[in-house]
Scaffold this motif. Sequence first.
Motif, PDB file in Angstrom:
ATOM      1  N   GLY A 125      31.454  41.222 -14.908  1.00 51.96           N
ATOM      2  CA  GLY A 125      30.265  41.961 -14.491  1.00 51.96           C
ATOM      3  C   GLY A 125      29.411  41.216 -13.486  1.00 51.96           C
ATOM      4  O   GLY A 125      29.878  40.325 -12.767  1.00 51.96           O
ATOM      5  N   GLU A 126      28.116  41.547 -13.463  1.00 56.37           N
ATOM      6  CA  GLU A 126      27.207  40.956 -12.486  1.00 56.37           C
ATOM      7  C   GLU A 126      26.712  39.581 -12.897  1.00 56.37           C
ATOM      8  O   GLU A 126      26.308  38.792 -12.034  1.00 56.37           O
ATOM      9  N   ARG A 127      26.733  39.265 -14.189  1.00 52.37           N
ATOM     10  CA  ARG A 127      26.115  38.043 -14.669  1.00 52.37           C
ATOM     11  C   ARG A 127      27.087  37.160 -15.449  1.00 52.37           C
ATOM     12  O   ARG A 127      28.060  37.649 -16.033  1.00 52.37           O
ATOM     13  N   TYR A 128      26.780  35.871 -15.433  1.00 54.73           N
ATOM     14  CA  TYR A 128      27.484  34.937 -16.305  1.00 54.73           C
ATOM     15  C   TYR A 128      27.105  35.213 -17.756  1.00 54.73           C
ATOM     16  O   TYR A 128      26.047  35.790 -18.031  1.00 54.73           O
ATOM     17  N   PRO A 129      27.946  34.786 -18.707  1.00 53.54           N
ATOM     18  CA  PRO A 129      27.548  34.918 -20.118  1.00 53.54           C
ATOM     19  C   PRO A 129      26.381  33.994 -20.425  1.00 53.54           C
ATOM     20  O   PRO A 129      26.128  33.015 -19.727  1.00 53.54           O
ATOM     21  N   PRO A 137      22.749  33.887 -15.271  1.00 58.05           N
ATOM     22  CA  PRO A 137      22.322  34.247 -13.916  1.00 58.05           C
ATOM     23  C   PRO A 137      23.325  35.173 -13.238  1.00 58.05           C
ATOM     24  O   PRO A 137      24.470  35.313 -13.676  1.00 58.05           O
ATOM     25  N   MET A 138      22.915  35.779 -12.134  1.00 57.39           N
ATOM     26  CA  MET A 138      23.787  36.664 -11.375  1.00 57.39           C
ATOM     27  C   MET A 138      24.869  35.841 -10.684  1.00 57.39           C
ATOM     28  O   MET A 138      24.605  34.776 -10.113  1.00 57.39           O
ATOM     29  N   ILE A 139      26.094  36.337 -10.742  1.00 60.44           N
ATOM     30  CA  ILE A 139      27.259  35.573 -10.290  1.00 60.44           C
ATOM     31  C   ILE A 139      27.342  35.488  -8.768  1.00 60.44           C
ATOM     32  O   ILE A 139      27.498  34.393  -8.202  1.00 60.44           O
ATOM     33  N   ASN A 140      27.246  36.612  -8.079  1.00 58.04           N
ATOM     34  CA  ASN A 140      27.461  36.594  -6.629  1.00 58.04           C
ATOM     35  C   ASN A 140      26.501  35.677  -5.878  1.00 58.04           C
ATOM     36  O   ASN A 140      26.924  34.961  -4.964  1.00 58.04           O
ATOM     37  N   PRO A 153      35.976  26.517  -1.417  1.00 59.56           N
ATOM     38  CA  PRO A 153      37.008  27.551  -1.247  1.00 59.56           C
ATOM     39  C   PRO A 153      37.114  28.524  -2.417  1.00 59.56           C
ATOM     40  O   PRO A 153      37.323  29.720  -2.215  1.00 59.56           O
ATOM     41  N   GLY A 154      37.003  28.016  -3.669  1.00 56.83           N
ATOM     42  CA  GLY A 154      37.110  28.898  -4.826  1.00 56.83           C
ATOM     43  C   GLY A 154      35.994  29.923  -4.856  1.00 56.83           C
ATOM     44  O   GLY A 154      36.224  31.104  -5.144  1.00 56.83           O
ATOM     45  N   CYS A 155      34.760  29.486  -4.560  1.00 50.90           N
ATOM     46  CA  CYS A 155      33.626  30.413  -4.498  1.00 50.90           C
ATOM     47  C   CYS A 155      33.830  31.430  -3.383  1.00 50.90           C
ATOM     48  O   CYS A 155      33.580  32.626  -3.559  1.00 50.90           O
ATOM     49  N   ARG A 156      34.278  30.955  -2.227  1.00 55.49           N
ATOM     50  CA  ARG A 156      34.453  31.849  -1.076  1.00 55.49           C
ATOM     51  C   ARG A 156      35.497  32.926  -1.368  1.00 55.49           C
ATOM     52  O   ARG A 156      35.294  34.103  -1.075  1.00 55.49           O
ATOM     53  N   ARG A 162      35.256  39.971  -5.114  1.00 58.47           N
ATOM     54  CA  ARG A 162      34.214  40.725  -5.798  1.00 58.47           C
ATOM     55  C   ARG A 162      33.473  41.657  -4.849  1.00 58.47           C
ATOM     56  O   ARG A 162      32.927  42.676  -5.287  1.00 58.47           O
ATOM     57  N   GLN A 163      33.442  41.324  -3.573  1.00 60.52           N
ATOM     58  CA  GLN A 163      32.757  42.158  -2.582  1.00 60.52           C
ATOM     59  C   GLN A 163      33.693  43.131  -1.873  1.00 60.52           C
ATOM     60  O   GLN A 163      33.279  43.831  -0.948  1.00 60.52           O
TER      61      GLN A 163
END
Length: 476
Positions: A125-129, A137-140, A153-156, A162-163
């Motif tokens: 979803g939108e948030r971390y557990p 907090p919001m993940i993106n 690189p992993g975040c990118r 996700r987008q």
Amino acid sequence: IKRIWFLGIQFERFRNDTYRAYNHHLWERGLVPFILGVMLPEIPAFAAMKERGAAIVERHTLEDFNKAGGYSEHSIAYWSGAALGEMTSRGIILARINGEKLLGKDALDRIGKSFRLLADLAAPGERYPSIGDNRGPMINPILSLGVLSIDEPGCRNLLAKRQGKPYEEAALPPMDYANDEAGFTIFRNGFNPDSDYIVMSTKRNCGYTGHNHMDMLSMCITFGGKEIIGEPYAGKLYHNIRMGSAQRGYMYNMASHNTVLCYGSPIQPDRMYSNKWGVYRPDTPISEFTESAEGAYVKAFHTAYTFCRHTREAAYANGKGLIVRDSIERGNRMDEKHIQRWHLMDRCSITKEGDGFVVIEKEDVKILTLWAENPEIRIWKNPVLFPEIFPTEDDVFPIIDASFACPEAKAADNATAYLSTAFINISGMNVDDAKIQKTLQQFRSSMDAGSFATIDEPDDTVPMIRIAGSLYETLR
């Protein structure tokens, strides 16, 4: 000008001050002096702070961000949202655009691994557990900071997926992950909004921090993209509790988490955590971790009670279900039963219950929960939450308590109590009572007091993973 000058006086005081308290140390002693020195070098006192501030940021990073990517403070919100998001990443970005040096290679490598771990931890979803203080907090935005500050690189790659942008499948985070230095065990079957996601709190070496919780082996469980089991009150409690209140003690202590209360109570009473800050959270080492084509298995434990050991085994069968097996060594020292506790998330409801099972529903997701050892099941709402935090009982979500003990009275000191729980995804299935009873009996006959960690040959499948898959197939 007065405010800036006050800061200058304060930072002069810091020169001989031994204060050392995690995020505050990083921000007040390190990043703010560095930022002022970079942004306002025309004020000599500020310019002189730059190197000292950078040295403190470096020290904090090397001491508190570990080589596995985790952080001393076992709170996702304060690790990602505060230490990395609001603090360190701002300093890194500012240093880069101004041609300044803030962190050395080792420290930058730890920041990179930390952002990579946050990509690994991303829920559907939108948030971390919610693990530790505050709501997840919001993940993106966190992934975006990983890209903006160090181009991780992993975040990118995960952010692109996700987008809905082009991404590399091979560069996505692992499906399963377990590291007790980082602090987490994760199972999943994908990265789509409707994926399954399970996270367990497994961390060693938590230091003195204000945001740790007594959440040893606690789990958050998502099926089909819907949070079923978790910590629904973490954010609400954190922002609304009074210092010294019963609610504050409850928030930090074990009873508000999804773990086992040995002999029916936490290690310490809630009042031990109701005042002041800081929890020395005991270690939860991982003793086994196995992956296979069918799913993954982990075994971890803690000995915080000092007279018994709680071991939790969790086996996830991809897209089918999860089995959690709790054992309490020396579980017969007192008469009180042990309690395996599960907090339902918002919008979850129990639509059916019987002897040894309940059905949990949330929108289009339906989960059959079975207990092999036929414990006493209690479904209730905690009155400590209303009316002080929530107006009425209707605003509070159900808790499922499964009480269990040793199967029979034993004289041996090392008698062990067991409880095996299966969460099977029956969404879209036509499951009647007869099918539930058949599956329940199958589950009970499959589980015994032995170990399920042994890998069978030749298919390399952990028995608990295979059992979870078999229960799903019976119901289907």
